[in-house]
Design a protein around this motif. Structure first.
Motif, PDB file in Angstrom:
ATOM      1  N   ASP A 177       1.697  -0.230  -1.812  1.00  0.00           N
ATOM      2  CA  ASP A 177       0.529   0.616  -1.597  1.00  0.00           C
ATOM      3  C   ASP A 177       0.374   0.866  -0.101  1.00  0.00           C
ATOM      4  N   ASN A 211      -0.767  11.939  -1.983  1.00  0.00           N
ATOM      5  CA  ASN A 211      -2.097  12.531  -1.819  1.00  0.00           C
ATOM      6  C   ASN A 211      -1.993  14.029  -1.561  1.00  0.00           C
ATOM      7  N   THR A 224      -7.836   7.287  -4.662  1.00  0.00           N
ATOM      8  CA  THR A 224      -7.383   8.536  -4.054  1.00  0.00           C
ATOM      9  C   THR A 224      -6.859   9.476  -5.127  1.00  0.00           C
ATOM     10  N   SER A 239      -0.282   1.180   7.196  1.00  0.00           N
ATOM     11  CA  SER A 239      -0.520  -0.186   6.740  1.00  0.00           C
ATOM     12  C   SER A 239      -0.093  -0.247   5.279  1.00  0.00           C
ATOM     13  N   VAL A 245       1.190   7.444  -1.337  1.00  0.00           N
ATOM     14  CA  VAL A 245       0.066   6.520  -1.517  1.00  0.00           C
ATOM     15  C   VAL A 245       0.538   5.240  -2.203  1.00  0.00           C
ATOM     16  N   GLN A 246       1.394   5.400  -3.189  1.00  0.00           N
ATOM     17  CA  GLN A 246       1.914   4.238  -3.902  1.00  0.00           C
ATOM     18  C   GLN A 246       3.315   4.523  -4.420  1.00  0.00           C
ATOM     19  N   ASP A 295      -5.617   3.912  -6.114  1.00  0.00           N
ATOM     20  CA  ASP A 295      -6.267   3.337  -4.930  1.00  0.00           C
ATOM     21  C   ASP A 295      -7.437   4.202  -4.465  1.00  0.00           C
ATOM     22  N   THR A 307      -1.728   2.768   3.195  1.00  0.00           N
ATOM     23  CA  THR A 307      -3.012   3.289   3.656  1.00  0.00           C
ATOM     24  C   THR A 307      -2.941   3.443   5.178  1.00  0.00           C
ATOM     25  N   GLY A 308      -4.026   3.973   5.739  1.00  0.00           N
ATOM     26  CA  GLY A 308      -4.179   3.987   7.191  1.00  0.00           C
ATOM     27  C   GLY A 308      -3.185   4.819   7.944  1.00  0.00           C
ATOM     28  N   TYR A 309      -2.677   5.888   7.320  1.00  0.00           N
ATOM     29  CA  TYR A 309      -1.730   6.736   8.029  1.00  0.00           C
ATOM     30  C   TYR A 309      -2.332   7.278   9.326  1.00  0.00           C
TER      31      TYR A 309
END
Length: 285
Positions: free
Chosen positions: A237, A210, A187, A55, A216-217, A185, A239-241
């Motif tokens: 940005d 990460n 992280t 996402s 991550v960004q 974020d 997320t939700g990998y």
């Protein structure tokens, strides 16, 4: 072929918004009565490389396109299913851009789009009255459809292995510098800065990864052209990998199919108007 694939992987990750952009696409809100079908992909919670889903949110600023447009600021969000080759994006267009769309109300406008099965579906609210349906669809040529699975595979690999992007950048004479550790974020991440100059394109990017080396960004700045300078700045940005995503394809009853040639002609005219400054004192060349 290997060089082309690696180049696509690097550029796709740096400009995900773009590319998995830049488009337009959907965090859809079809009517309650509409019949729809869904791509639903649920992957294991354990992160692996390449990633299978993601996402993302993004902001993009573009300057230098037309005198009357000034700096164009876009923002949006989306989801990608990198296994089933589908992506959805929702992009908010500012009033300066939305007014170029026939039927526009003069305010900002949110455009939704979906890429699935070699077809792009786009929902542009101001066009709905003119077209008679809330969505249009464009079938991509076979050459593009054939390439789509490979592009999604390379993007999934790049997002799950930032070090591979850095290695590729260095091998192609880009400058790479470590930025150390930080928090992005919420992280813990490590960062790298990439600078490159390629045939009239100056590009710099900051990538934050990460502990699993997943992106991550990404912050990207690009300058195109010497005389007619176009500047692009983007922040993506992710997320939700490897988590569940739902990408919705509109019902055929809500879609008006448009030939690709028509879209090409319309976009060509739009870009021509923008180049001329929309008639506000710009000179023809």
């Amino acid at each position: 072929m290997g060089v082309v694939t690696r180049r696509v992987k690097w550029l796709a990750s740096l400009g995900l918004v773009a590319t998995l952009g830049v488009g337009s696409a959907t965090a859809l809100a079809p009517s309650a009565s509409a019949k729809t079908k869904h791509h639903v992909h649920t992957a294991p919670a354990t992160a692996t490389a390449p990633v299978t889903t993601a996402s993302f949110t993004f902001t993009v600023a573009v300057s230098g396109i037309g005198k009357s447009l000034g700096t164009i600021s876009l923002s949006g969000s989306g989801q990608a299913d990198l296994v089933n080759d589908a992506v959805s994006v929702s992009v908010t267009l500012p009033a300066s851009v939305a007014k170029l769309i026939p039927g526009g109300s003069g305010g900002s406008e949110t455009v939704n789009a979906v890429l699935s099965g070699g077809t792009v579906y786009v929902q542009i609210p101001s066009l709905a009255t003119l077209l008679g349906e809330p969505w249009i669809s464009v079938t991509l040529p076979s050459s593009a459809t054939t390439a789509i699975p490979g592009i999604f595979t390379t993007v999934g690999g790049a997002l799950g292995d930032v070090n591979e992007i850095l290695t590729f950048a260095q091998s192609h004479h880009a400058s790479v510098h470590s930025l150390g550790s930080s928090i992005v974020d919420s992280t813990s991440v490590t960062g790298s800065r990439i600078s490159a100059h390629v045939k009239g394109l100056n590009i710099s990017a900051i990538l934050w990864a990460n502990s699993s080396d997943q992106l991550v960004q990404a912050k990207v700045n690009a300058a195109v052209g010497a005389r007619h300078h176009i500047g692009i700045s983007a922040v993506v940005d992710l997320t939700g990998y490897d988590g569940p995503v739902t990408i919705t394809v509109p019902s055929s009853s809500q879609v008006r199919a448009i030939p690709l040639s028509v879209i090409t002609n319309v976009l060509g005219g739009l870009l021509h108007n923008v180049h001329l400054g929309l008639g506000h004192g710009a000179k023809k060349h």
